[in-house]
Scaffold this active site. Structure first.
Site, short mmCIF file in Angstrom:
data_model
loop_
_atom_site.label_atom_id
_atom_site.label_comp_id
_atom_site.label_asym_id
_atom_site.label_seq_id
_atom_site.Cartn_x
_atom_site.Cartn_y
_atom_site.Cartn_z
N LYS A 202 0.84 -1.21 0.00
CA LYS A 202 0.00 0.00 0.00
C LYS A 202 0.87 1.25 0.00
O LYS A 202 0.62 2.18 -0.76
CB LYS A 202 -0.96 0.00 1.20
CG LYS A 202 -1.82 1.25 1.20
CD LYS A 202 -3.09 1.18 2.00
CE LYS A 202 -3.85 2.50 1.81
NZ LYS A 202 -5.03 2.63 2.64
N ASN A 220 -8.42 -0.21 -5.40
CA ASN A 220 -9.89 -0.30 -5.40
C ASN A 220 -10.40 -1.64 -5.92
O ASN A 220 -11.61 -1.83 -6.02
CB ASN A 220 -10.50 0.83 -6.26
CG ASN A 220 -10.23 2.19 -5.65
OD1 ASN A 220 -10.05 2.30 -4.44
ND2 ASN A 220 -10.19 3.23 -6.47
N HIS A 245 -16.99 -4.35 6.28
CA HIS A 245 -16.37 -3.83 5.06
C HIS A 245 -15.57 -4.91 4.30
O HIS A 245 -15.74 -5.09 3.10
CB HIS A 245 -15.46 -2.65 5.42
CG HIS A 245 -14.72 -2.07 4.27
ND1 HIS A 245 -15.35 -1.31 3.30
CD2 HIS A 245 -13.41 -2.15 3.90
CE1 HIS A 245 -14.45 -0.95 2.40
NE2 HIS A 245 -13.27 -1.44 2.74
N1 LIG Z 1 -8.79 5.60 5.38
C1 LIG Z 1 -8.74 4.57 4.58
O1 LIG Z 1 -7.92 4.47 3.66
C2 LIG Z 1 -9.70 3.43 4.83
C3 LIG Z 1 -9.48 2.20 4.20
C4 LIG Z 1 -10.34 1.15 4.49
C5 LIG Z 1 -11.39 1.34 5.37
N2 LIG Z 1 -11.57 2.54 5.95
C6 LIG Z 1 -12.66 2.76 6.90
O2 LIG Z 1 -12.44 1.94 8.04
C7 LIG Z 1 -13.69 1.67 8.66
C8 LIG Z 1 -13.74 0.21 9.05
O3 LIG Z 1 -12.70 -0.01 9.96
P1 LIG Z 1 -12.68 -1.30 10.91
O4 LIG Z 1 -12.96 -2.49 10.11
O5 LIG Z 1 -11.42 -1.23 11.69
O6 LIG Z 1 -13.97 -1.11 11.81
P2 LIG Z 1 -14.27 -0.30 13.17
O7 LIG Z 1 -13.36 0.81 13.37
O8 LIG Z 1 -15.74 -0.04 13.14
O9 LIG Z 1 -13.98 -1.42 14.29
C9 LIG Z 1 -14.77 -2.57 14.31
C10 LIG Z 1 -15.23 -2.89 15.73
O10 LIG Z 1 -14.13 -3.42 16.46
C11 LIG Z 1 -13.97 -2.73 17.71
N3 LIG Z 1 -12.54 -2.82 18.03
C12 LIG Z 1 -11.51 -2.10 17.56
N4 LIG Z 1 -10.35 -2.59 17.99
C13 LIG Z 1 -10.63 -3.66 18.77
C14 LIG Z 1 -9.85 -4.61 19.47
N5 LIG Z 1 -8.52 -4.58 19.44
N6 LIG Z 1 -10.50 -5.57 20.18
C15 LIG Z 1 -11.86 -5.65 20.19
N7 LIG Z 1 -12.66 -4.80 19.51
C16 LIG Z 1 -12.04 -3.83 18.81
C17 LIG Z 1 -14.53 -1.35 17.44
O11 LIG Z 1 -14.95 -0.70 18.61
C18 LIG Z 1 -15.71 -1.67 16.52
O12 LIG Z 1 -16.82 -2.04 17.27
C19 LIG Z 1 -14.78 2.06 7.67
O13 LIG Z 1 -15.42 3.23 8.13
C20 LIG Z 1 -14.02 2.33 6.39
O14 LIG Z 1 -14.61 3.35 5.61
C21 LIG Z 1 -10.74 3.59 5.72
#
Ligand SMILES: NC(=O)c1ccc[n+]([C@@H]2O[C@H](COP(=O)([O-])OP(=O)(O)OC[C@H]3O[C@@H](n4cnc5c(N)ncnc54)[C@H](O)[C@@H]3O)[C@@H](O)[C@H]2O)c1
Length: 343
Positions: A202, A220, A245
């Site tokens: 990345k 993408n 996601h």
């Molecule tokens: N900026 C970017 O380039 C980019 C790329 C991909 C995805 N995203 C974004 O990321 C988001 C998804 O991120 P995600 O999958 O990390 O989801 P999230 O941030 O919603 O976390 C998922 C769940 O896990 C919990 N959690 C986090 N760390 C934990 C841990 N260590 N132990 C137990 N629970 C934990 C959180 O509280 C939440 O309930 C989306 O909003 C997406 O749009 C951004």
């Protein structure tokens, strides 16, 4: 950087700042001796209200432009805190400490920050990279299995676009190393080098094309169909669980690999390998054939499209050879969805 000891990795950075504030996901235990705002996270809090809450917290701490924000959490938290840092007093430094697998391999690097607005995912945002991303697999010990699999979905995508040019390790490509990973027991020691490899891919791509005008669109892969499936699952969310996601990305990868085979003559092997993995670990997508028209309309309105009403995808010619800006007709999209729903 991938490291064993987050505190040690942070120490060097902390020397450089007069003031530090922490924005942390309530789900993780954080013991940093700085003012901390804890936020209960789910996708619904990825909003302007939460960004305002972070700004208010930084103002309440009299944070100056020379301060540092440390964001500890999954992708929702790092996207929100990154955007707040990008805009607070025209931008202050921040460090990401991702705690989900998805945030480690994807969300916490590359500089995309933002929040959902008018029901549209990530429709307000800024490119504003953190000064550092500190990754430790220790956080993953408390992560639920479906969140782990979600992150692994993004790793599979990276495996399909990596040509080994930046990361070749023991002569074995990332895709085959990912297929060998034991998803039944999810060992962290063998995961760490795979995370490192995904982050390296990345970072190289983002460095070459920070503003997504060309090569970065390779990242993408799986996301044109994936985003539409994710959006439609939001509409179902009162009766079913939201589709994570990375699950949507896996389903999107299947549809887009199908099109890669049909349109670009990509060998079928990767599609077969991914289909097996999906059926075994991710289950079938909770959508129906009758959702096809709505999914196609959603894809025609994807914010990544350069022209109105076209469906634009990244496909692959073979593993490691992504081809960006592939125009897909509604009929082709419908055929790919039919394939996905028939599995
Ligand atoms: N900026 C970017 O380039 C980019 C790329 C991909 C995805 N995203 C974004 O990321 C988001 C998804 O991120 P995600 O999958 O990390 O989801 P999230 O941030 O919603 O976390 C998922 C769940 O896990 C919990 N959690 C986090 N760390 C934990 C841990 N260590 N132990 C137990 N629970 C934990 C959180 O509280 C939440 O309930 C989306 O909003 C997406 O749009 C951004």
């Amino acid at each position: 950087m991938v490291c064993q000891d987050v505190h040690k990795a942070l120490a060097e950075w902390l020397k450089r700042y007069e003031q530090v504030c922490v924005i942390a996901d309530e789900a993780v235990r954080v013991d940093l001796p700085y003012p901390t705002l804890r936020i209960k996270i789910d996708e619904s809090v990825k909003s302007l209200e939460t960004v305002t809450e972070i700004w208010d917290f930084l103002f309440a701490q009299d944070m100056t432009r020379k301060g540092l924000v440390i964001a500890v959490g999954g992708g929702v938290l790092t996207d929100l805190a990154g955007f707040a840092a990008a805009t607070y007093k025209r931008g202050i430094d921040y460090i990401n400490i991702p705690t989900t697998l998805l945030a480690m391999v994807d969300a916490s690097s590359g500089g995309k920050t933002g929040f959902n607005y008018h029901g549209l995912k990530n429709s307000i945002g800024a490119f504003y990279p953190p000064v550092e991303t500190i990754i430790s697999t220790e956080w993953l010990k408390t992560l639920p299995a479906h969140e782990f699999l979600s992150g692994f979905g993004e790793m599979l995508k990276t495996g399909l676009i990596d040509n080994g040019q930046w990361t070749m390790d023991n002569g074995e490509c990332l895709w085959s190393r990912l297929l060998q990973y034991d998803l039944d027991t999810m060992p962290l020691d063998t995961l760490a080098p795979l995370i490192e490899q995904c982050v390296a891919v990345k970072e190289h791509i983002v460095q070459a094309d920070p503003r997504e005008t060309g090569l970065r669109k390779a990242l993408n892969l799986g996301h044109t169909f994936g985003h539409a499936l994710e959006e439609i699952s939001i509409q179902y969310s009162e009766v079913r669980n939201l589709m994570p996601h990375g699950y949507a990305v896996v389903y999107g990868l299947i549809a887009e690999l199908y099109l890669s085979v049909v349109k670009l003559g990509c060998p079928k092997e990767a599609l077969q390998q991914l289909t097996q993995l999906m059926l075994h670990y991710y289950g079938k997508p909770q959508c129906k054939c009758s959702d096809r028209d709505q999914l196609i309309t959603l894809m025609q309105h994807d914010k990544k499209n350069e022209r109105a009403a076209e469906i634009n995808c990244t496909l692959i010619q073979t593993i490691g050879h992504p081809v960006i800006n592939q125009e897909i007709t509604p009929e082709e999209a419908s055929e790919a969805l039919e394939y996905l729903f028939s599995l």
